[in-house]
Write a protein that holds these residues in place. Structure first.
Motif, PDB file in Angstrom:
ATOM      1  N   LYS A  35      78.581  89.871   7.678  1.00  0.00           N
ATOM      2  CA  LYS A  35      79.393  90.521   6.639  1.00  0.00           C
ATOM      3  C   LYS A  35      79.361  89.790   5.296  1.00  0.00           C
ATOM      4  N   GLY A  36      79.543  88.499   5.333  1.00  0.00           N
ATOM      5  CA  GLY A  36      79.563  87.744   4.092  1.00  0.00           C
ATOM      6  C   GLY A  36      79.302  86.283   4.356  1.00  0.00           C
ATOM      7  N   MET A  37      78.880  85.548   3.318  1.00  0.00           N
ATOM      8  CA  MET A  37      78.522  84.146   3.510  1.00  0.00           C
ATOM      9  C   MET A  37      78.630  83.392   2.195  1.00  0.00           C
ATOM     10  N   VAL A  38      79.050  82.130   2.324  1.00  0.00           N
ATOM     11  CA  VAL A  38      79.035  81.200   1.199  1.00  0.00           C
ATOM     12  C   VAL A  38      78.390  79.901   1.671  1.00  0.00           C
ATOM     13  N   ALA A  39      77.377  79.450   0.958  1.00  0.00           N
ATOM     14  CA  ALA A  39      76.765  78.143   1.203  1.00  0.00           C
ATOM     15  C   ALA A  39      77.083  77.277  -0.002  1.00  0.00           C
ATOM     16  N   ALA A  40      77.789  76.161   0.221  1.00  0.00           N
ATOM     17  CA  ALA A  40      78.262  75.335  -0.888  1.00  0.00           C
ATOM     18  C   ALA A  40      78.170  73.865  -0.517  1.00  0.00           C
ATOM     19  N   ALA A  41      78.470  73.018  -1.488  1.00  0.00           N
ATOM     20  CA  ALA A  41      78.384  71.574  -1.286  1.00  0.00           C
ATOM     21  C   ALA A  41      79.587  71.022  -0.544  1.00  0.00           C
TER      22      ALA A  41
END
Length: 563
Positions: A35-41
């Motif tokens: 559905k959704g995704m965030v790739a972050a530090a």
């Protein structure tokens, strides 16, 4: 390996943000979601973005929430006192736009303000009040929300407020940044205004950090909007503090700041369509030029990180960086030959200059005026509707100018260091000018025009070479997202007309290093997972199965959250 093979090879788990236990923190850990995704530090920042997605926000809303949360948990690297670039692909139209919220030089800036030996010796453009450019982050966020988002700033800032007020455990990466910058942080910011210092010492990893001053700023922004910064108490506090310490920024500088909608840099690599950031970032054009050169060679036949592959990639990087120094800067202040730099024909001419057995010892003269440091951050966001956002933003060095606002707790950038100290440079300071950057937030479509990848990294000029390698790792060598990110990296550029040292991570075999030396490369071997090479975050798209596959760099505190 075909695109379908490489994507399905990594699709082994279903839609969760949890990852299995691995023997090493550096083992590839692709995360899948539907559905959704965030790739972050930071996992906390990625969770903030997903929280907004789950509340009905789109990828733009989630990107702003992620960026604001990063201001709290990774304030050494980006925040409302800095700037950056955002590339957005809209699902309904397929249109790709770029938002430039890069910092600007204050109105009293001059071309020779850092040219004297005294200015260089005292590092006036690096630390302290004369190093601070006019911040653009909040103006860029507001433009993104107004034109492409569905939620208000007051809504998307809530996770960041909570993190600032309730606190979080300091990560090893941020703790190391505090320790490394302890002397300058102590010099320019009183301890009572610095949440990362206690009893005259830097906080250690695992200690809890709360930021009531930053929370106060965020609550004002939620209530009064970005006017509280650009024409209100937050900005007034910043200007007063800078001027008290001898800086030149004024309230008028803040009031005049405007973000700019740009046409993204465009190109193709082996049929894959590339959209990346255009000037004043050099990233997108230099990335496209590098890949245009490399497209002339069968890298997959030569092998990943083989001596021949590294040699040809290094030579391509050198020539692209030469053009970067000669031609790129703020497009409001110079004419940039976009058509030439993005041309396949021009790239073929450069490719023909590469000698298989001998490294170039001289490259046409360039002006190496930019050397951003590690503090930049990148995050990639995708939503259920198919909107994609790639953001790279910064305060330049870790903790920027080492000035933290005494009342509102945010870090001031030192982006003036990204100008050249040479008054004759195309990248010398001028009133309202934006310094050249290397930031390369990038969105890639497959040969059928469907979303394929969103990727970017911090790492100064190494941003460009790292993004190029990650893309090649996936497209040429069939790697998964996180496998491509974790793979050993190298980097090269030119300084003046002379090639800089070819730098490699120590995981690249010694036999390869020796083979490169025999070709005439001057080589420096760095650590095995060296932060020098950035901290990439990326998402691959499996349109056939409707999956998002995320990777985050273990060189930093990167993490992926999806649902």
């Amino acid at each position: 390996m075909s695109r379908r093979s490489l994507v399905f090879a990594l699709s082994v788990a279903i839609a969760v943000s949890a990852t299995a236990a691995f023997g090493s923190p550096h083992d590839p850990k692709d995360v899948t979601a539907s559905k959704g995704m965030v790739a972050a530090a930071s996992k906390l920042a990625a969770e903030a973005g997903v929280e907004i997605l789950k509340k009905g926000g789109n990828a733009v809303d989630a990107a702003v929430a992620t960026g604001l949360a990063l201001n709290v948990v990774e304030s050494n690297a980006s925040g409302i006192g800095g700037g950056g670039f955002m590339v957005v692909r809209l699902a309904d139209t397929g249109k790709v736009i770029a938002i430039d919220y890069r910092e600007e030089a204050p109105g009293a800036s001059t071309k020779d303000m850092y040219a004297s030996e005294k200015a260089k010796a005292e590092k006036l453009g690096v630390y302290g009040p004369l190093a601070v450019g006019v911040p653009g982050t909040l103006a860029g966020y507001q433009m993104a929300l107004d034109q492409y988002g569905t939620m208000t700033l007051a809504e998307v800032i809530q996770p960041a407020i909570r993190l600032a007020e309730e606190g979080f455990e300091l990560s090893p990466t941020v703790a190391k940044a505090v320790e490394s910058n302890f002397e300058n942080l102590s010099k320019f910011t009183p301890e009572k205004a610095n949440p990362f210092l206690m009893d005259g010492l830097p906080l250690e990893a695992g200690q809890k950090v709360t930021q009531p001053n930053l929370a106060k700023a965020f609550r004002l922004l939620a209530k009064d909007g970005i006017g509280a910064f650009y024409n209100g108490p937050i900005g007034h506090s910043m200007v007063d503090n800078i001027q008290k310490q001898g800086g030149i920024m004024t309230a008028n500088d803040l009031q005049r700041y405007k973000p700019v909608l740009r046409v993204p840099a465009e190109g193709t690599y082996r049929g894959y369509k590339i959209y990346s950031m255009s000037p004043p970032s050099s990233g997108g054009i230099t990335l496209v030029e590098s890949l245009n050169i490399l497209e002339n060679f069968p890298l997959s036949d030569w092998g990943h990180n083989s001596p021949k592959t590294i040699h040809y990639m290094t030579e391509a990087f050198k020539m692209a960086f030469s053009d970067r120094g000669n031609f790129l800067g703020d497009p409001s202040f110079l004419n940039i030959p976009f058509e030439m730099l993005e041309s396949k024909k021009y790239a073929k001419m450069l490719a023909d200059r590469i000698d298989d057995g001998k490294a170039m010892q001289e490259v046409p003269a360039t002006d190496p005026s930019v050397d951003e440091h590690w503090s930049t951050t990148h995050f990639s966001v995708a939503d259920a509707a198919g909107n994609i956002v790639a953001v790279t933003q910064t305060v330049n060095y870790f903790f920027g100018s080492c000035l933290i606002d005494p009342e509102y707790g945010f870090v001031y950038n030192n982006e003036m260091d990204d100008f050249s100290t040479n008054p004759e440079s195309v990248n010398s300071p001028e009133p309202g000018k934006r310094p050249l950057s290397s930031m390369s937030p990038t969105i890639v479509l497959d040969p059928d025009g469907k979303p394929f990848m969103s990727v970017g990294t911090p790492g100064a000029w190494r941003i460009i070479t790292s993004v190029a390698q990650i893309m090649s790792n996936v497209i040429d060598f069939g790697m998964s997202m996180d496998e491509a990110i974790e793979a050993p990296r190298f980097t090269a550029r030119v300084l003046g007309a002379k090639p800089d040292v070819l730098q490699l991570e120590s995981r690249i075999p010694e036999s390869t290093v020796e083979a490169l030396k025999l070709r005439g490369h001057e080589v420096k071997v760095r650590g095995d997972y060296d932060l020098y090479f950035g901290g990439a975050q990326g998402i691959l798209f499996d349109s056939g199965k409707g999956l998002l596959i995320g990777g985050a760099d273990s060189r930093r505190d990167g993490d992926v959250v999806g649902y």
